[in-house]
Design a protein around this motif. Structure first.
Motif, mmCIF file in Angstrom:
data_model
loop_
_atom_site.group_PDB
_atom_site.id
_atom_site.type_symbol
_atom_site.label_atom_id
_atom_site.label_comp_id
_atom_site.label_asym_id
_atom_site.label_seq_id
_atom_site.Cartn_x
_atom_site.Cartn_y
_atom_site.Cartn_z
ATOM 1 N N MET A 206 98.280 25.186 8.088
ATOM 2 C CA MET A 206 97.677 23.954 7.567
ATOM 3 C C MET A 206 98.540 22.749 7.890
ATOM 4 O O MET A 206 98.035 21.695 8.306
ATOM 5 N N LEU A 207 99.847 22.870 7.716
ATOM 6 C CA LEU A 207 100.752 21.756 8.013
ATOM 7 C C LEU A 207 100.720 21.407 9.490
ATOM 8 O O LEU A 207 100.717 20.219 9.856
ATOM 9 N N ALA A 208 100.698 22.427 10.356
ATOM 10 C CA ALA A 208 100.645 22.172 11.798
ATOM 11 C C ALA A 208 99.351 21.445 12.168
ATOM 12 O O ALA A 208 99.355 20.506 12.978
ATOM 13 N N TYR A 209 98.252 21.863 11.573
ATOM 14 C CA TYR A 209 96.955 21.232 11.843
ATOM 15 C C TYR A 209 96.951 19.777 11.383
ATOM 16 O O TYR A 209 96.521 18.870 12.116
ATOM 17 N N LEU A 210 97.421 19.547 10.160
ATOM 18 C CA LEU A 210 97.446 18.185 9.617
ATOM 19 C C LEU A 210 98.372 17.287 10.415
ATOM 20 O O LEU A 210 98.078 16.102 10.640
ATOM 21 N N TRP A 212 99.128 17.628 13.609
ATOM 22 C CA TRP A 212 98.524 17.407 14.923
ATOM 23 C C TRP A 212 97.509 16.267 14.874
ATOM 24 O O TRP A 212 97.464 15.431 15.770
ATOM 25 N N TYR A 213 96.720 16.232 13.800
ATOM 26 C CA TYR A 213 95.685 15.208 13.693
ATOM 27 C C TYR A 213 96.132 13.980 12.901
ATOM 28 O O TYR A 213 95.346 13.061 12.686
ATOM 29 N N GLY A 214 97.377 13.957 12.452
ATOM 30 C CA GLY A 214 97.907 12.761 11.804
ATOM 31 C C GLY A 214 97.312 12.469 10.447
ATOM 32 O O GLY A 214 97.173 11.291 10.072
ATOM 33 N N GLN A 215 96.962 13.503 9.683
ATOM 34 C CA GLN A 215 96.438 13.307 8.331
ATOM 35 C C GLN A 215 97.611 13.217 7.366
ATOM 36 O O GLN A 215 97.936 14.149 6.635
ATOM 37 N N TRP A 216 98.238 12.062 7.343
ATOM 38 C CA TRP A 216 99.563 11.930 6.764
ATOM 39 C C TRP A 216 99.610 12.187 5.261
ATOM 40 O O TRP A 216 100.518 12.847 4.770
ATOM 41 N N LEU A 276 106.749 11.865 21.225
ATOM 42 C CA LEU A 276 106.598 13.061 20.401
ATOM 43 C C LEU A 276 105.302 13.086 19.609
ATOM 44 O O LEU A 276 104.930 14.133 19.088
ATOM 45 N N GLN A 277 104.620 11.962 19.493
ATOM 46 C CA GLN A 277 103.387 11.932 18.727
ATOM 47 C C GLN A 277 102.236 12.531 19.524
ATOM 48 O O GLN A 277 102.266 12.542 20.761
ATOM 49 N N THR A 278 101.225 13.021 18.834
ATOM 50 C CA THR A 278 100.039 13.515 19.530
ATOM 51 C C THR A 278 99.087 12.349 19.782
ATOM 52 O O THR A 278 99.171 11.303 19.121
ATOM 53 N N ARG A 279 98.178 12.534 20.700
ATOM 54 C CA ARG A 279 97.237 11.450 21.030
ATOM 55 C C ARG A 279 96.317 11.116 19.859
ATOM 56 O O ARG A 279 95.778 10.012 19.777
ATOM 57 N N HIS A 280 96.126 12.083 18.952
ATOM 58 C CA HIS A 280 95.226 11.853 17.820
ATOM 59 C C HIS A 280 95.780 10.832 16.845
ATOM 60 O O HIS A 280 95.013 10.215 16.098
ATOM 61 N N TRP A 281 97.070 10.656 16.815
ATOM 62 C CA TRP A 281 97.655 9.712 15.861
ATOM 63 C C TRP A 281 97.158 8.297 16.112
ATOM 64 O O TRP A 281 96.887 7.555 15.171
ATOM 65 N N SER A 282 97.076 7.908 17.363
ATOM 66 C CA SER A 282 96.643 6.546 17.699
ATOM 67 C C SER A 282 95.176 6.479 18.095
ATOM 68 O O SER A 282 94.624 5.389 18.204
ATOM 69 N N GLN A 283 94.550 7.642 18.294
ATOM 70 C CA GLN A 283 93.148 7.651 18.701
ATOM 71 C C GLN A 283 92.238 7.193 17.578
ATOM 72 O O GLN A 283 91.239 6.529 17.810
ATOM 73 N N TYR A 284 92.581 7.554 16.343
ATOM 74 C CA TYR A 284 91.725 7.245 15.205
ATOM 75 C C TYR A 284 92.304 6.168 14.295
ATOM 76 O O TYR A 284 91.723 5.851 13.269
ATOM 77 N N GLY A 285 93.447 5.611 14.638
ATOM 78 C CA GLY A 285 94.059 4.599 13.786
ATOM 79 C C GLY A 285 95.009 3.714 14.574
ATOM 80 O O GLY A 285 95.395 4.027 15.696
#
Length: 420
Positions: A206-210, A212-216, A276-285
């Motif tokens: 769950m932590l890895a998934y969150l 990856w998608y930046g659900q901080w 080091l960030q994933t693309r999802h961090w900036s893709q949705y915010g």
């Protein structure tokens, strides 16, 4: 169940940092930039370096609050699961009902008082201009009632967050707190019959998934639950008695990430993080969301370090942190209203009395830094004790009544056979 005292102390210090920082964060920008920010002649000051910069790291305190909440909520429920499993469902049911009451009854009180004070013209002009299209002092009481209703509804919306940041803009954390709490309750219930090792493996995924998608903010709550599970899994308080590689690494990461500044992009000394960030961090915010992810990782590391440090825990259980922890919630609720009603008026008068000239423009901040610090310090000597006194009054007078009201509502809702 007994409260975890060092957590109360940590919460009190975090709330104090937020309260103090909100007083001057819109006026003095230098402390909120990193040491290596440009231009060089406006920075390179000692207070911009870690660990001193933790004093200005108010944005890192919000994820830390959520890690604290996740851990504190989980610890109590996990004790029921392991020691009194037959009572876990009843405890979860009670927690699910009481959590919004404990969060939102005080919010309703402060929001109602805010509208009353605004209607009476007690807020400063710059606050009135922000909402002049909706409400105006001494005009249309019904519009104030409608505004209050809409504000409360926005705060209750944990499905589609509304980010209502006009009056009481600091209360945007409330729906996140409730949302994260409910996720904790559901996860503990779902895993209540699992093997201990299976719980840890599932939480790790769950932590890895969150992450990856930046659900901080969900990451922070689940991290708190994971740390509580690890403590339970070890069957003892996880205290480190010597400096280990893991402890040193987490301390360094926590210090580095929690001092990430509030600039518009990665500052020079943090640009390596962009790799080091994933693309999802900036893709949705925007950058703000990217920054919150790093601050959340830092908050988790910081909490894990404190959780394993007897020395830090002893400091947090001393008188001052414990008192700040006791008044932390009302202090957080009240402080913005105090600043918005009297902050600028008092600050500008003290500036005129000490400087005999107009308030400096934003580009003149560095030229007047010493004078600004003196004015803000003098103003805080008036407003700071006022905030603390009102928070203390809340704890002594209002909090017991709100607690009794919450229990009465729960008792009225429940069937007779299910009441405590």
């Amino acid at each position: 169940m007994d409260r975890i005292q060092w957590i109360d102390g940590l919460r009190g210090i975090a709330a104090s940092i937020v309260t103090v920082n909100h007083f001057f964060c819109g006026e003095i920008k230098m402390p909120f930039r990193t040491f290596w920010a440009e231009p060089a002649d406006e920075n390179r000051r000692l207070i911009q370096l870690p660990p001193i910069r933790l004093l200005w790291a108010m944005d890192a305190m919000v994820p830390l609050f959520m890690v604290i909440s996740g851990y504190a909520i989980s610890s109590r429920l996990l004790q029921f699961r392991d020691n009194q499993p037959n009572k876990l469902v009843d405890r979860l049911r009670s927690s699910i009902l009481r959590r919004p009451l404990r969060l939102y009854l005080p919010l309703l009180l402060i929001a109602s008082c805010t509208q009353l004070f605004f209607y009476l013209g007690m807020y400063e002009d710059w606050v009135q201009k922000k909402v002049s299209g909706r409400i105006t002092p001494w005009k249309s009481p019904w519009s104030h009632v409608c505004y209050l209703f809409e504000h409360i509804m926005d705060m209750l919306n944990i499905i589609q967050l509304q980010w209502n940041i006009q009056i009481n803009n600091h209360l945007w954390t409330m729906p996140l707190e409730l949302h994260g709490s409910y996720i904790i309750y559901f996860t503990i219930f779902m895993q209540s019959m699992w093997r201990p090792r299976a719980r840890i493996i599932c939480l790790s995924f769950m932590l890895a998934y969150l992450l990856w998608y930046g659900q901080w903010y969900i990451l922070c709550f689940i991290s708190g639950l994971t740390l509580a599970e690890l403590r339970t899994f070890a069957r003892q308080q996880p205290i480190i008695t010597r400096w280990t590689a893991s402890y040193i690494l987490r301390s360094a990461v926590a210090l580095y990430l929690m001092c990430l500044s509030s600039e518009d992009d990665y500052p020079p000394d943090y640009r390596i993080l962009s790799k080091l960030q994933t693309r999802h961090w900036s893709q949705y915010g925007a950058w703000t969301e990217v920054r919150k992810n790093w601050l959340s990782i830092g908050a988790v590391c910081f909490f894990s370090v404190v959780m394993e440090s007897p020395r830090l825990q002893r400091v947090l259980t001393t008188r001052v942190p414990q008192y700040l922890g006791r008044i932390s919630f009302p202090m957080y609720l009240i402080h913005i209203s105090v600043y918005q009603m009297w902050g600028w008026a008092l600050r500008s008068r003290i500036w005129w009395l000490t400087q005999r000239r107009a308030w400096p423009a934003p580009h003149e901040e560095d030229e007047n830094m010493r004078a600004l610090v003196v004015v803000f310090a003098l103003t805080w000597m008036v407003l700071g004790p006022a905030v603390i006194a009102m928070a203390d009054l809340y704890v002594r007078v209002l909090e017991p009544r709100i607690e009794r009201l919450s229990k009465s509502i729960e008792s009225w809702i429940n069937q007779k056979g299910h009441r405590d």
